[in-house]
Design a protein around this motif. Structure first.
Motif, mmCIF file in Angstrom:
data_model
loop_
_atom_site.group_PDB
_atom_site.id
_atom_site.type_symbol
_atom_site.label_atom_id
_atom_site.label_comp_id
_atom_site.label_asym_id
_atom_site.label_seq_id
_atom_site.Cartn_x
_atom_site.Cartn_y
_atom_site.Cartn_z
ATOM 1 N N UNK A 21 0.829 -1.206 0.000
ATOM 2 C CA UNK A 21 0.000 0.000 0.000
ATOM 3 C C UNK A 21 0.864 1.256 0.000
ATOM 4 N N UNK A 22 1.965 1.229 0.729
ATOM 5 C CA UNK A 22 2.858 2.393 0.781
ATOM 6 C C UNK A 22 3.462 2.689 -0.583
ATOM 7 N N UNK A 23 3.699 1.639 -1.383
ATOM 8 C CA UNK A 23 4.274 1.836 -2.718
ATOM 9 C C UNK A 23 3.325 2.561 -3.659
ATOM 10 N N UNK A 24 2.046 2.612 -3.313
ATOM 11 C CA UNK A 24 1.035 3.229 -4.175
ATOM 12 C C UNK A 24 0.692 4.654 -3.760
ATOM 13 N N UNK A 25 1.178 5.079 -2.602
ATOM 14 C CA UNK A 25 0.776 6.386 -2.093
ATOM 15 C C UNK A 25 1.624 7.501 -2.691
ATOM 16 N N UNK A 26 0.929 8.573 -3.058
ATOM 17 C CA UNK A 26 1.603 9.752 -3.568
ATOM 18 C C UNK A 26 1.300 10.962 -2.712
ATOM 19 N N UNK A 27 1.636 12.126 -3.210
ATOM 20 C CA UNK A 27 1.290 13.375 -2.542
ATOM 21 C C UNK A 27 -0.162 13.729 -2.881
ATOM 22 N N UNK A 28 -0.775 14.538 -2.057
ATOM 23 C CA UNK A 28 -2.177 14.892 -2.265
ATOM 24 C C UNK A 28 -2.369 16.400 -2.300
ATOM 25 N N UNK A 29 -2.761 16.966 -3.451
ATOM 26 C CA UNK A 29 -3.111 18.383 -3.489
ATOM 27 C C UNK A 29 -4.259 18.685 -2.514
ATOM 28 N N UNK A 30 -4.169 19.830 -1.876
ATOM 29 C CA UNK A 30 -5.134 20.189 -0.836
ATOM 30 C C UNK A 30 -6.395 20.829 -1.409
ATOM 31 N N UNK A 31 -6.308 21.444 -2.569
ATOM 32 C CA UNK A 31 -7.449 22.201 -3.113
ATOM 33 C C UNK A 31 -8.755 21.403 -3.127
ATOM 34 N N UNK A 32 -8.756 20.110 -3.525
ATOM 35 C CA UNK A 32 -10.034 19.388 -3.534
ATOM 36 C C UNK A 32 -10.668 19.233 -2.156
ATOM 37 N N UNK A 33 -9.862 19.317 -1.096
ATOM 38 C CA UNK A 33 -10.416 19.227 0.255
ATOM 39 C C UNK A 33 -11.279 20.447 0.590
ATOM 40 N N UNK A 34 -10.984 21.574 -0.053
ATOM 41 C CA UNK A 34 -11.612 22.841 0.306
ATOM 42 C C UNK A 34 -12.878 23.133 -0.499
ATOM 43 N N UNK A 35 -13.092 22.405 -1.567
ATOM 44 C CA UNK A 35 -14.158 22.731 -2.511
ATOM 45 C C UNK A 35 -15.463 22.025 -2.125
ATOM 46 N N UNK A 36 -16.557 22.771 -1.950
ATOM 47 C CA UNK A 36 -17.825 22.132 -1.586
ATOM 48 C C UNK A 36 -18.476 21.450 -2.787
ATOM 49 N N UNK A 37 -19.241 20.420 -2.515
ATOM 50 C CA UNK A 37 -20.033 19.800 -3.575
ATOM 51 C C UNK A 37 -21.239 20.678 -3.872
ATOM 52 N N UNK A 38 -21.670 20.633 -5.128
ATOM 53 C CA UNK A 38 -22.859 21.355 -5.581
ATOM 54 C C UNK A 38 -23.815 20.316 -6.156
ATOM 55 N N UNK A 39 -24.865 20.006 -5.406
ATOM 56 C CA UNK A 39 -25.727 18.880 -5.747
ATOM 57 C C UNK A 39 -27.082 19.312 -6.305
#
Length: 243
Positions: free
Chosen positions: A158-176
């Protein structure tokens, strides 16, 4: 049988599903796992990565065939929710695997501030650097927060598959809301709980389940990285839901 589209979570890539997909294919399902923008082999630059781009990628995958069982793990729950709201006609069912399940207008960061999210070991151990900001986690923190039920081989894989994660998607609300809102609201939703999850804690998972009316709910006694620690049980759960 069903068409199943698999969406990975934060720090992940399509290959996270490599030990789950064979069991689903053996049961007769058609399975596709996608790399979200900037993950795995996708070359999207970090400054262009948003939740909107993530959802667009999922919608592109959905458009390539009949209505699919759309599965999201962890942050992938934000992605599948937004994608299904845009293209409900391409979705047969939503499945959340230890995943965020937002309401209209919620961002991932909003959800992590809920009382049921207290004790989240991912938020407690994120290291955020750069502009645009990108998050990483130390290997020892990953094991404690995400993979404490994995054996050494599972953790190394599992560790071999992990990369860095951009933060911007964490901040964006869903619009449903929108033209497809009624069809989106009518989509059946299922949830696979991970009972030893230290990232999306069980009280938060239960809040999602109750708010969205998920049925069925299948419990697996493992950590957040269920695709590594219990891939066969996860495949069986998804097969049951899809079937």
């Amino acid at each position: 049988m069903a068409r199943i589209v698999l969406v990975h979570g934060a720090f992940g890539r399509a290959a996270c599903w490599d030990r789950v997909a064979p069991g689903l294919r053996a049961a007769g399902h058609s399975v596709e796992a996608i790399d979200l923008p900037g993950a795995g082999d996708d070359p999207t630059p970090v400054e262009e990565i948003t939740l909107d781009r993530y959802a667009q990628r999922a919608c592109e995958a959905l458009a390539g065939g009949p209505p699919a069982v759309l599965v999201g793990h962890s942050m992938g729950g934000m992605v599948v929710t937004q994608a299904a709201a845009r293209s409900p006609e391409h979705v047969a069912r939503l499945v959340y695997v230890a995943a965020f399940l937002p309401s209209d207008g919620q961002s991932l960061i909003d959800i992590t501030g809920l009382p049921e999210a207290a004790g989240d070991q991912v938020q407690a151990n994120l290291v955020v650097e750069g502009e645009p900001p990108v998050a990483t986690m130390a290997p020892e923190a990953v094991r404690e927060a995400l993979c404490h039920c994995c054996d050494d081989e599972q953790f190394a894989w599992s560790a071999s598959l992990r990369g860095r994660q951009p933060v911007a998607p964490f901040m964006e609300p869903v619009a449903l809301a929108g033209p497809g809102a009624e069809a989106f609201a009518a989509l059946p939703r299922a949830y696979v709980m991970c009972l030893q999850d230290r990232a999306i804690r069980p009280p938060l998972q239960r809040r999602f389940i109750e708010t969205a009316g998920c049925d069925p709910v299948i419990e697996i006694d493992t950590d957040h990285a269920v695709w590594a620690s219990r891939p066969d049980e996860l495949a069986a759960a998804l097969n049951r839901i899809a079937g």
